[in-house]
Write a protein that holds these residues in place. Structure first.
Motif, PDB file in Angstrom:
ATOM      1  N   SER A 104       0.830  -1.209   0.000  1.00 60.36           N
ATOM      2  CA  SER A 104       0.000   0.000   0.000  1.00 60.36           C
ATOM      3  C   SER A 104       0.864   1.259   0.000  1.00 60.36           C
ATOM      4  CB  SER A 104      -0.879   0.009   1.252  1.00 60.36           C
ATOM      5  OG  SER A 104      -0.041  -0.042   2.413  1.00 60.36           O
ATOM      6  N   GLY A 105       2.172   1.071  -0.158  1.00 57.70           N
ATOM      7  CA  GLY A 105       3.109   2.177   0.033  1.00 57.70           C
ATOM      8  C   GLY A 105       3.329   3.032  -1.205  1.00 57.70           C
ATOM      9  N   VAL A 106       4.204   4.022  -1.015  1.00 51.58           N
ATOM     10  CA  VAL A 106       4.548   4.962  -2.084  1.00 51.58           C
ATOM     11  C   VAL A 106       6.067   4.968  -2.244  1.00 51.58           C
ATOM     12  CG1 VAL A 106       4.409   7.352  -2.877  1.00 51.58           C
ATOM     13  CG2 VAL A 106       2.608   6.437  -1.407  1.00 51.58           C
ATOM     14  N   LEU A 107       6.509   4.864  -3.486  1.00 58.31           N
ATOM     15  CA  LEU A 107       7.937   4.973  -3.789  1.00 58.31           C
ATOM     16  C   LEU A 107       8.149   6.234  -4.616  1.00 58.31           C
ATOM     17  CD1 LEU A 107      10.850   3.888  -4.005  1.00 58.31           C
ATOM     18  CD2 LEU A 107      10.111   2.560  -5.990  1.00 58.31           C
ATOM     19  N   ILE A 108       8.904   7.179  -4.053  1.00 57.70           N
ATOM     20  CA  ILE A 108       9.244   8.417  -4.770  1.00 57.70           C
ATOM     21  C   ILE A 108      10.724   8.334  -5.117  1.00 57.70           C
ATOM     22  CG2 ILE A 108       9.458  10.928  -4.553  1.00 57.70           C
ATOM     23  CD1 ILE A 108       7.229  10.771  -2.398  1.00 57.70           C
ATOM     24  N   VAL A 129       4.174   4.576  -7.630  1.00 58.52           N
ATOM     25  CA  VAL A 129       5.564   4.894  -7.993  1.00 58.52           C
ATOM     26  C   VAL A 129       5.577   6.292  -8.613  1.00 58.52           C
ATOM     27  CG1 VAL A 129       7.572   4.229  -9.363  1.00 58.52           C
ATOM     28  CG2 VAL A 129       6.115   2.458  -8.363  1.00 58.52           C
ATOM     29  N   ILE A 130       6.393   7.166  -8.039  1.00 56.35           N
ATOM     30  CA  ILE A 130       6.388   8.575  -8.438  1.00 56.35           C
ATOM     31  C   ILE A 130       7.804   9.019  -8.782  1.00 56.35           C
ATOM     32  CG2 ILE A 130       6.045  10.927  -7.562  1.00 56.35           C
ATOM     33  CD1 ILE A 130       3.725   9.807  -5.885  1.00 56.35           C
ATOM     34  N   PHE A 195       5.828  16.376 -10.391  1.00 54.77           N
ATOM     35  CA  PHE A 195       6.139  14.937 -10.358  1.00 54.77           C
ATOM     36  C   PHE A 195       5.261  14.189 -11.360  1.00 54.77           C
ATOM     37  CE2 PHE A 195       2.845  15.670  -7.177  1.00 54.77           C
ATOM     38  CZ  PHE A 195       1.930  14.671  -7.463  1.00 54.77           C
ATOM     39  N   GLU A 196       5.682  12.951 -11.621  1.00 52.08           N
ATOM     40  CA  GLU A 196       4.948  12.120 -12.582  1.00 52.08           C
ATOM     41  C   GLU A 196       4.661  10.771 -11.925  1.00 52.08           C
ATOM     42  OE1 GLU A 196       5.781  10.342 -17.056  1.00 52.08           O
ATOM     43  OE2 GLU A 196       7.328  11.431 -15.983  1.00 52.08           O
ATOM     44  N   GLU A 197       3.427  10.354 -11.955  1.00 48.79           N
ATOM     45  CA  GLU A 197       3.067   9.059 -11.379  1.00 48.79           C
ATOM     46  C   GLU A 197       3.185   7.997 -12.473  1.00 48.79           C
ATOM     47  OE1 GLU A 197       0.286   9.457  -8.433  1.00 48.79           O
ATOM     48  OE2 GLU A 197       0.167   7.315  -8.023  1.00 48.79           O
TER      49      GLU A 197
END
Ligand code: SF4
Ligand code: SF4
Length: 335
Positions: A104-108, A129-130, A195-197
């Motif tokens: 459920s996480g976010v990777l920047i 993913v960003i 940013f771009e997803e």
């Protein structure tokens, strides 16, 4: 005080910054945790782990946030983060960089918009993913990548009040350098909007497994006498991530071979030759930079009087292509 509510107030919200010394991950963690505790009605803790106090070593910075009625009684490193922020795309080569990311996480990650690293296939399929080009935004705004990435983080985790984080960022610098504070504000805002997803990048099922770093060398594997036989280097001989996103570019046409750059380079990366013709006095000439030893501190470009050395963004493979080896045939023990 503005009350911010965590996505799940029963759990901690955990953020891990993966970086190298010089990009400002430690300062970013400090700013974020301070803003959360003082102005968002959250509990928070922050700490970092890093090696030697010089640019180029791996830095991990951890921010753990909890609801105001949920004290934080641990200072353990964050193994299973909700968000991972990667300050330098070369770090993605290592499995440990995104280890433990929740599905459920976010990777920047910080990278130019020129393709998606294959290594991102290891990310959980369900994660966000960003990508953000923090290095170039920082260069354009005369700021640092940490200001850009803090902006992206507040956009990706909107329960973090962006105005409060920006105010904390400004407070940190405005006494010391008002111009830096204004530059950081511009960089932060661009990070929050440019940013771009990326979609369909991660392929892994479920949460990623935890990896705990262990020493490469131990009593069974250390060379006899404890010698690392690669001079001026680490045991893994991999310097691809030891610079901070920039490298010096040498233009021989503009060089007057004055030697000023060599007086400020802390790592003796500049490569010189002696040229002599027809019995003349030998001339000492600068031939280029051995990037194997260069940590991208930029002292040489600040010192050069003719702009023979200029700052460029490091792109994959550029240093290898332009490298002038200090040792004929490469460093002893290389390859
Ligand atoms: S300081 Fe500039 S001009 Fe002088 S030797 Fe170095 S690169 Fe050449
Ligand atoms: S950026 Fe310049 S001064 Fe700094 S380590 Fe590299 S060559 Fe030396």
């Amino acid at each position: 005080m503005n009350k911010c509510v965590l996505p799940d107030p029963e759990k901690f919200f955990e953020i891990r910054f993966e970086s190298i010394g010089g990009l400002g991950a430690h300062a970013a963690g400090q700013i974020l945790a301070r803003a959360a505790v003082l102005d968002m009605d959250l509990n928070g803790s922050h700490f970092s782990s890093y090696g030697s106090e010089k640019k180029g070593s791996v830095v991990r910075s951890y921010v753990r946030l909890g609801a105001s009625d949920r004290p934080i009684r641990t200072s353990a490193p964050i193994d299973s983060p909700d968000v991972i922020v990667v300050f330098h795309s070369a770090l993605l080569e290592q499995d440990i960089t995104i280890a433990g990311l929740k599905q459920s996480g976010v990777l920047i990650f910080n990278a130019a918009a020129d393709g998606v690293p294959d290594t991102l296939a290891r990310a959980p399929a369900a994660s966000r993913v960003i990508r953000i080009d923090a290095t170039n935004i920082a260069i354009e705004e005369l700021s640092r990548p940490n200001a850009v990435l803090l902006g992206t983080l507040t956009a990706a985790a909107p329960f973090l009040d962006a105005d409060i984080v920006l105010r904390a960022l400004t407070e940190k610098f405005k006494q010391r350098n008002p111009q830096a504070a204004a530059a950081n504000e511009r960089a932060f805002k661009r990070g929050a909007s440019e940013f771009e997803e990326l979609h369909g990048v991660g392929q892994a099922e479920g949460d990623l497994p935890i990896i705990r770093p262990s020493p490469v060398l131990g009593y069974e594997t250390a060379p006899i006498g404890g010698v690392i036989p690669y001079p001026g280097n680490t045991i893994s001989n991999d310097l691809s991530m030891s610079r901070t996103g920039w490298m010096p570019l040498f233009d021989e046409e503009k060089c007057i071979h004055c030697g000023l750059c060599a007086t400020v380079c802390p790592d003796f990366c500049l490569v010189w030759t002696h040229e002599q013709s027809n019995g003349d006095v030998p001339k000492v000439r600068l031939k280029g930079v051995d990037y194997q030893y260069c940590k991208g501190c930029m002292r040489c470009i600040e010192t050069c009087p003719t702009e023979a050395l200029t700052r460029v963004t490091e792109t994959p493979g550029l240093a290898d292509r332009l490298r002038v080896p200090l040792y004929a045939g490469g460093a002893p023990g290389e390859n």
